[in-house]
Design an enzyme around this catalytic site. Structure first.
Site, mmCIF file in Angstrom:
data_model
loop_
_atom_site.group_PDB
_atom_site.id
_atom_site.type_symbol
_atom_site.label_atom_id
_atom_site.label_comp_id
_atom_site.label_asym_id
_atom_site.label_seq_id
_atom_site.Cartn_x
_atom_site.Cartn_y
_atom_site.Cartn_z
ATOM 1 N N VAL A 166 7.579 80.280 43.738
ATOM 2 C CA VAL A 166 8.366 81.286 43.025
ATOM 3 C C VAL A 166 9.682 80.693 42.539
ATOM 4 C CG1 VAL A 166 9.568 83.493 43.208
ATOM 5 C CG2 VAL A 166 7.309 83.225 44.225
ATOM 6 N N ASP A 186 17.128 73.439 49.224
ATOM 7 C CA ASP A 186 15.829 73.391 49.889
ATOM 8 C C ASP A 186 15.774 72.100 50.691
ATOM 9 O OD1 ASP A 186 13.111 73.209 50.643
ATOM 10 O OD2 ASP A 186 12.535 74.476 48.949
ATOM 11 N N ALA A 247 12.393 87.863 48.392
ATOM 12 C CA ALA A 247 11.568 87.104 49.337
ATOM 13 C C ALA A 247 11.114 87.977 50.496
ATOM 14 C CB ALA A 247 12.340 85.889 49.840
ATOM 15 N N ARG A 248 11.995 88.205 51.459
ATOM 16 C CA ARG A 248 11.678 89.026 52.617
ATOM 17 C C ARG A 248 12.952 89.642 53.173
ATOM 18 N NH1 ARG A 248 7.119 88.877 51.312
ATOM 19 N NH2 ARG A 248 5.229 88.646 52.577
ATOM 20 N N ASP A 272 14.655 93.675 46.419
ATOM 21 C CA ASP A 272 13.259 94.126 46.427
ATOM 22 C C ASP A 272 12.701 94.192 47.843
ATOM 23 O OD1 ASP A 272 10.712 94.750 45.038
ATOM 24 O OD2 ASP A 272 10.053 92.830 45.877
ATOM 25 N N GLU A 277 10.763 98.730 55.815
ATOM 26 C CA GLU A 277 10.191 99.134 54.538
ATOM 27 C C GLU A 277 9.206 100.276 54.739
ATOM 28 O OE1 GLU A 277 8.592 95.519 52.881
ATOM 29 O OE2 GLU A 277 10.561 94.765 52.339
ATOM 30 N N HIS A 296 9.816 96.538 47.390
ATOM 31 C CA HIS A 296 8.988 95.366 47.683
ATOM 32 C C HIS A 296 7.742 95.347 46.793
ATOM 33 C CE1 HIS A 296 7.661 92.388 51.081
ATOM 34 N NE2 HIS A 296 7.501 91.894 49.867
ATOM 35 N N ALA A 298 7.816 93.434 43.771
ATOM 36 C CA ALA A 298 7.961 92.352 42.800
ATOM 37 C C ALA A 298 6.630 91.655 42.545
ATOM 38 C CB ALA A 298 9.006 91.340 43.279
#
Length: 351
Positions: A166, A186, A247-248, A272, A277, A296, A298
């Site tokens: 992503v 990263d 992402a989360r 998102d 949730e 959530h 996306a």
């Protein structure tokens, strides 16, 4: 039932019908369906005989007894693989699966287009201040256009945290469409690997936060990344910058983000994903006009769902045919897994 039948089961649903269509072409594959509230009499024989579990990725949607932890694994003596319905693996314990000799795979990259486009949508919506303008116009005609003056994104800087499937697509879109400067944090990729994705590697997360006009979170939710973005990180961001997480939930501290927005430490946020949730309608972050929220979804596009289901089915057949899957999340399990596979199915997978 065909000789040497492989048993696959899922709970509630799969990503798209194509998953079942692909598996149905194989006479040696039997697919069983359970539900969160299936009676024990229906559950027990399925778990006892299952070789593979196509598992849902949402902790909130999958009942705890069906999540991939030690209690479930103990009930599945023949289980060889846990395959998630998406890139996330929140419903699986890699440690428990590895201890049980069970391979875990995901469908990373299957929804990268849907999620990356959602990042772009949030970035543009926030920059152009569309939600605030929309709400003002619906309330009354007593507003002034300059109150909603936005910003162009062209030539600005986006910082991407986690530049995998992503994140790499976000970098490609930002660089190609808007000529943006793309920074990436990263630690698992070299500067050369990150440069190949169109981004510049930064040494630390703080380096990224202090330079970016937009911060996009695109890393997995792990013990390492949980709570990674908190009060110190929001304080390090520019006051005109926007924070975006597709992402989360749990990677960023929601209370700290609300405090940062109240203190005007940053310009807004696009969210998102949530700790719980769906979030309650009175969630503090939903009170801010400069927060754009989505539930959530996306990666929930028709194309993404179809792609994920196709990848999941193809990978499932690969692993049940004895091939090593390309998206193995616990590669250290492979030697033990091979021994179990040989004993259970009578064929030894590739080394």
């Amino acid at each position: 039932m065909a000789p040497n039948t492989k048993r696959v089961f899922y709970v509630n649903n799969v990503s798209a019908p194509v998953y079942l269509e692909i598996l149905a072409k194989r006479p040696d594959i039997q697919v069983d369906r359970l539900e969160n509230d299936s009676p024990e009499a229906a559950v027990e024989p399925v778990l006892a005989q299952a070789h593979a579990y196509q598992i849902g990725s949402s902790r909130q949607e999958l009942a705890m007894p069906f999540q991939g932890y030690a209690p479930l694994l103990a009930r599945c003596p023949n289980l060889l693989v846990l395959s998630t319905n998406g890139a996330g693996f929140d419903t699986v314990s890699l440690a428990d699966a590895t201890a049980a000799g069970v391979a875990v795979v995901n469908q990373a990259g299957g929804n990268k287009e849907g999620v990356a486009e959602h990042v772009m949508a949030l970035m543009l919506t926030l920059s152009k201040r569309i939600p605030m303008a929309d709400k003002a116009m619906r309330r009354s005609s007593d507003y002034k256009r300059p109150d909603f003056m936005g910003d162009d994104v062209q030539g600005r800087t986006i910082g991407i945290v986690g530049i995998g499937h992503v994140g790499g697509r976000v970098a490609e879109l930002c660089c190609g469409l808007f000529g943006m400067r793309v920074l990436a944090f990263d630690p698992y990729l070299t500067a050369e690997q990150i440069a190949a994705k169109g981004a510049e590697k930064v040494a630390t997360l703080d380096d990224l936060l202090r330079q970016a006009d937009y911060v996009s979170i695109n890393c997995p939710h792990t013990a390492e990344t949980r709570g990674m973005i908190g009060a110190p990180q929001f304080a390090a961001m520019r006051s005109h910058a926007y924070f975006i997480n597709t992402a989360r939930g749990g990677i960023h501290d929601e209370a700290a983000l609300a405090q940062a927005l109240t203190a005007k430490q940053l310009a807004g946020a696009g969210l998102d994903v949530w700790e719980d949730e769906p979030p309650p309608s009175d969630h503090p972050l939903l009170r801010f006009d400069n927060v754009v929220a989505s539930p959530h979804n996306a990666g929930i596009t028709r194309q993404s769902r179809h792609n994920i289901a196709r990848i999941a089915a193809e990978q499932m057949l690969d692993i049940l045919d004895g091939r090593k899957p390309p998206r193995l999340l616990n590669p250290e399990v492979w030697p033990v897994y091979r021994d179990r596979f040989s004993r259970i199915l009578g064929v030894t997978p590739e080394a």
